[in-house]
Design an enzyme around this catalytic site. Structure first.
Site, PDB file in Angstrom:
ATOM      1  N   GLU A  78       0.833  -1.194   0.000  1.00 23.38           N
ATOM      2  CA  GLU A  78       0.000   0.000   0.000  1.00 23.38           C
ATOM      3  C   GLU A  78       0.871   1.248   0.000  1.00 23.38           C
ATOM      4  O   GLU A  78       1.428   1.635   1.019  1.00 23.38           O
ATOM      5  CB  GLU A  78      -0.925  -0.002   1.221  1.00 23.38           C
ATOM      6  CG  GLU A  78      -1.804  -1.243   1.336  1.00 23.38           C
ATOM      7  CD  GLU A  78      -2.675  -1.473   0.097  1.00 23.38           C
ATOM      8  OE1 GLU A  78      -3.308  -0.513  -0.381  1.00 23.38           O
ATOM      9  OE2 GLU A  78      -2.685  -2.619  -0.408  1.00 23.38           O
ATOM     10  N   LYS A 207      -7.491 -14.071  17.461  1.00 26.10           N
ATOM     11  CA  LYS A 207      -7.732 -13.581  16.095  1.00 26.10           C
ATOM     12  C   LYS A 207      -9.159 -13.105  15.849  1.00 26.10           C
ATOM     13  O   LYS A 207      -9.620 -13.082  14.717  1.00 26.10           O
ATOM     14  CB  LYS A 207      -7.338 -14.672  15.073  1.00 26.10           C
ATOM     15  CG  LYS A 207      -5.851 -15.042  15.203  1.00 26.10           C
ATOM     16  CD  LYS A 207      -5.454 -16.203  14.332  1.00 26.10           C
ATOM     17  CE  LYS A 207      -3.972 -16.500  14.490  1.00 26.10           C
ATOM     18  NZ  LYS A 207      -3.550 -17.733  13.823  1.00 26.10           N
ATOM     19  N   ASP A 282       2.446 -13.857  12.672  1.00 24.47           N
ATOM     20  CA  ASP A 282       1.201 -14.381  12.119  1.00 24.47           C
ATOM     21  C   ASP A 282       0.307 -13.194  11.727  1.00 24.47           C
ATOM     22  O   ASP A 282      -0.159 -12.444  12.595  1.00 24.47           O
ATOM     23  CB  ASP A 282       0.512 -15.249  13.177  1.00 24.47           C
ATOM     24  CG  ASP A 282      -0.700 -15.995  12.614  1.00 24.47           C
ATOM     25  OD1 ASP A 282      -1.254 -15.548  11.584  1.00 24.47           O
ATOM     26  OD2 ASP A 282      -1.085 -17.006  13.208  1.00 24.47           O
ATOM     27  N   HIS A 375      -1.647  10.322  -1.067  1.00 22.10           N
ATOM     28  CA  HIS A 375      -2.014   9.108  -1.785  1.00 22.10           C
ATOM     29  C   HIS A 375      -2.020   9.324  -3.290  1.00 22.10           C
ATOM     30  O   HIS A 375      -1.648   8.452  -4.052  1.00 22.10           O
ATOM     31  CB  HIS A 375      -3.372   8.594  -1.299  1.00 22.10           C
ATOM     32  CG  HIS A 375      -3.252   7.785  -0.059  1.00 22.10           C
ATOM     33  ND1 HIS A 375      -2.953   6.453  -0.073  1.00 22.10           N
ATOM     34  CD2 HIS A 375      -3.327   8.134   1.242  1.00 22.10           C
ATOM     35  CE1 HIS A 375      -2.887   6.000   1.175  1.00 22.10           C
ATOM     36  NE2 HIS A 375      -3.113   7.001   1.986  1.00 22.10           N
TER      37      HIS A 375
END
Lengths: 382, 382, 382, 382
Positions: A78, A207, A282, A375
């Site tokens: 990104e 999670k 992870d 951006h």
């Protein structure tokens, strides 16, 4: 012919190439040593996906173990993220750096047991307290690197949700915790007659975003703070402490309240996902890393900013930390392998400081009104 | 000398190697074409991190656009995940496959405006409704691939949180949405006198877990379901529909209730992070993908299972989707570039079916009691 | 002339009657003794509002202190509630009654202190642990009926939220807790230099719905359960265990998940508000009483039902418990004044059993499809 | 002999007096007319519970329908509350009063239907849209005072949660909404074959705290604001705008964030419960009234304060509004019976202004440090 019956990465990739009638020449590019991942990290491995690795910083980190300037490895696709964090690093470092404190809460795993009713549930809860040292021993027999720290429990009728907290040294530890929980749960079943419905009951909470983890913590709690001088806010961040403070209140506090959010921050998840992927963590634990709060204050006309990560699951051994480039990314931070829990703590300190740099920069961009133009310049969806 | 002043990946990497006094030979391994990422995806790029790519499946997907058997690319460093999803794929496919339906909610961006008080806030809210088509035009001038679909607003005193929903075709669209929001917000400021405090106000809600996204959706909503025959539950999953149903109720529903969670599922985040990283998605969006609910039922003694993802942010153009191996991973799914929004939808359908396979397999492992042993066999924190 | 300068109830009422040009003849009806409420319970008192008091039951309660049949006083203006709870009482009592277990978590009060930064916040947290017995003494000097049980703390930057848990015997105890917290906080300020921003910081969490209270409890935790025989479900509740179980799963669990709720129950608040108002409790604590979970199971073809109230704030002294009719309502339950904490516990046991009866009856009415018709018959908005 | 077989209040009370061997002489005190409550408001009625009624104010309210000074009737047993709200009324009135705006969202009721799977769930959702006017007619046949405004739906697998929004004019409307929902649901079952599992599914969300209601609103949304001059903050509230602002940020925003709360306010529930009980509202709806947010700002060195109640369920007909003293309490506000929805709106405006007064006063007391002493003076748990 099934893919799992094929024995080499090369042949598996060819099998898939044939199936989908496409060449997968990029996927076959990976450094020597990564092929071992097929045995420990990734079944049916056909090659690799490469994420661009950028460097933010240097960032002056003033942790309890880590002190000095660090280059922060960020794996991201990104555009603008690395540049933004870098800007935050600059402003923070020029102001004396980021102070960080961490606390090891422990990796948690939570079985749920079914009893015959509330009396038995209460009895089991007491039994757990009274047999803590026996459970500790059983848990600790499963690994030399694991220690049972604490047990919480919560009862709803016939269900008792038990939450084991494990010190897993430098490992993130979910697997060690699961294995230990399995042993401990079998022992509990045998001794008490309660039935273990599931050794993972969402009371971990692994999670999934959850208030429980926000409130009690999981993995490591991390606090970081910096005092950014007014002059530096103006020069580096092109805005004022008051404007940043106003954005923080209206976005991170009121905005999150209005949306029923558990993330009272600007974009923890961006920084955490990039540093996690770079360093072999992870990636699904980014969910937990998105919890937490950013606070700001005006102190003597300067900007005080702090971040609080209640739920950071990190490790420097196990998982993806030993893969070739992930190992190198950790080495950029001066971290290699295990050190009795201290390396994971060092890493947590650096993550905390980096998250603060990221928050500072984004809040400033929003205050200044430059988010969209950054951006537009650095990343275009075209 | 600052890293951002260095012009090539090679030299930047050497700069860092020198700084940290370590060789970064693995990081320099990446396929041709990835170097372009330094201009669009990752500033200060020094090379790449490679994640092992495994294949689950084949999975029979019965979407609205996608129909047939798919091999699922999963980039992960967590052993046992690919094998587990594969097992779910097998059980689901043998039972006729996974039905999937998606809905495009739109990528959202939310500025917050400050007015002089509640009356003006209400007036601004009306103004937004009355000027919707003007705002649409301004938004759409910023990109040929973006359409303003809807505006929601919520008022707290002087603050009005505005939520723009954009159709961004096959792009995940956060950047396009930000740029359009910037233009629209400036227009609103000019026309109404309200002050835009921040063009991103956590009412989006981007990369934070939030009830707002769970309830109203963001990106795409995805529903998937399968009916797993009792015989297949026994043979492939080694357990019974009743046991899986019991685990689902006590873990995904009661367990999540007890922990104040927004994720009423077993492990959405695991599957989503692996497929997102493989296919060039923004890994920080895993946070949003962790929201949602898994339901089970016993239907004629078989197992009905469904998953609901209210907030899936995906794209097949932009972001990391054009990087060499990510592009190939998408090609394994038969997806390449843009198709007026239909490719992103195809991808969402496959993600939804994969998540269901992952949920099915983990719930079965928990019901059967094999979670720890699978991890012991396939992944060790050593 | 201001109302607060008027000295008698009679004259205040006349003052208001004159102001609003209306007779308030009903408001002047109240029993002897209630006029004392103007000095302790209600400033500017002009009379009383009378709520109809109905009786549900008898209900067989099998608590740890309370055993036997009880008539439940419910003050409500919502038709059908008393009848519904009564039906639940009948079904539960015929099945052997409701088992109840309570636990005293303690009334909490939470000041927030401001420090100079995270290091000092951590130091303060340690100081609190190390000075626990000193703080206990200070707290306990403020009342012979109060004991400081525990301290939790949570840090965000310069803010440290401290949560004191007090045993307040038979008092609900919010006022005692506030007074003790005031003293303790002044001591902390003096000894540590931290500034107390507010002695009530919403980390209590008093009268706001919050995961913190759900997870850690406040006041008293109450669990209740009953096993309703299939035959009684059919005869008294006109439905089946399976149908009630289905409603419970789809309403209390999935429905609450879909709405981002902290109340995974059918209507705790209805029963709690009615019994609280009848018995002189603080009606604003109904907010906390609405938290919690109802679970059901099919056990040997009978219906198992349990309720869990994590946050029940009750007292049998102080507040409104000494007002004439409230005192009588408590006497219907055989409870009068203080008993070293045991009367509040007795009351909590009866509340828990009543809530279960209410849940059972409403879930059955929904399963059977009779909710609307009961309301049509018993209460009309006409 | 069962209590429900007894025909008069007097005899029922005697029956209970005999059962519990206690005189209930206070419970028998109630004004003429209240005995009718046994037929519509409270089954098994044995008499009344009287709550002291105090008067806060006058409060200058600047609503859209209501303009002028109001005396606020508060039924409470918690000393200090009336005095505190009064102080807030004084400060707000001296500063020009409280501006209020309300919006009628509608009373909601939510059945859950079970279909054969996600396709059918989606079909049903479309069917609801396409048949909106038919459903409207059916709903409206059940009452001349009810109108179906809108339908929302949310799908999880075989479950579709449907949320009907009804305009119920001056009634709070839960019963009317239930009856209409029953009719509409039976029609849906007949026409579509979907099975209505429960006509109330916790997607309403009735009397449970829920993000859904916070975000989308229920009953009426109410915004109120006031600008309190610095001088008045000093004179009446004994503190400064800055100190109140600091308490508001650290308590209502950060404190609530840290506790996973849905109430970002100081004590909405206190004011709402007191005015609700005084005016014959359903006390269990205090749960919903506790949702919402208080914001503060410094504007030209004065204090801006606003409150936002997203979920206020009120009525001026039905429920307890017609009971003798409740009717009189409403008359103190100049409100009597129905007025096509406008009386409920008037009442909502006054509630909103009163809540603001209460927030202002408590925040000031906390800022000034006088909370405990006010309670020590005005209310003692003795």
């Amino acid at each position: 012919m099934k893919i799992r019956d094929i024995k080499t990465i090369e042949e598996r990739r060819k099998f898939i190439e044939k199936k989908v009638k496409r060449s997968l020449s990029a996927i076959k590019v990976y450094p020597q040593g990564l092929e071992a991942a097929q045995f420990k990290n990734c079944e049916n491995m056909i090659g690799a996906v490469q994420l661009p690795l950028g460097i933010a910083g240097p960032l002056m980190v003033k942790g309890q173990l880590v002190k000095g300037e660090y280059y922060i490895p960020l794996a991201t696709t990104e555009g603008a993220l690395v540049a933004s964090v870098s800007r935050g690093c600059k402003a923070a470092s020029l102001s004396g750096g980021v102070k960080v404190i961490t606390r090891n809460i422990g990796m948690t795993r939570s079985p749920v047991f079914k009893t015959s009713g509330i009396e038995k549930s209460i009895v089991l809860e007491s039994w757990l307290k009274n047999n803590f040292s026996r459970l500790q021993k059983i848990a600790q027999n499963t690994s030399a690197h694991l220690q049972l720290l604490k047990i919480d429990a919560s009862i709803a009728g016939r269900n008792i949700y038990v939450r084991f907290y494990f010190d897993t040294e430098d490992a993130m530890g979910m697997n060690m915790a699961t294995i230990a929980t399995q042993e401990v749960s079998q022992f509990i079943e045998k001794e008490t007659g309660a039935e273990c419905i599931s050794i993972a009951s969402n009371f971990d909470v692994d999670k999934k975003p959850a208030s429980l983890n926000f409130i009690l913590g999981r993995g490591r709690k991390v606090w970081a703070e910096a005092l950014i001088e007014r002059k530096i806010v103006a020069e580096v961040l092109k805005t004022t402490p008051e404007k940043i403070h106003e954005v923080a209140i209206n976005k991170c506090l009121i905005g999150s309240a209005m949306s029923g959010s558990l993330g009272f921050n600007a974009h923890f998840a961006n920084i955490i996902s990039a540093i996690f992927i770079a360093c072999g963590q992870d990636a699904a634990h980014v969910v937990e890393g998105s919890l937490g709060i950013t606070t700001t204050d005006i102190v003597d006309s300067n900007l005080y900013i702090s971040i609080y990560l209640p739920d950071l699951a990190v490790g420097t051994v196990g998982g993806g930390t030993n893969l070739p480039s992930q190992k190198e990314a950790l080495s950029i931070l001066g971290i290699s392998g295990g050190d009795g829990g201290e390396n994971a703590r060092r890493f947590a300190e650096i993550v905390g400081a980096s998250v603060l740099a990221g928050e500072l920069s984004l809040l400033a961009a929003l205050a200044e009104g430059s988010l969209a133009s950054a951006h537009q310049k650095l990343a275009r969806n075209k």
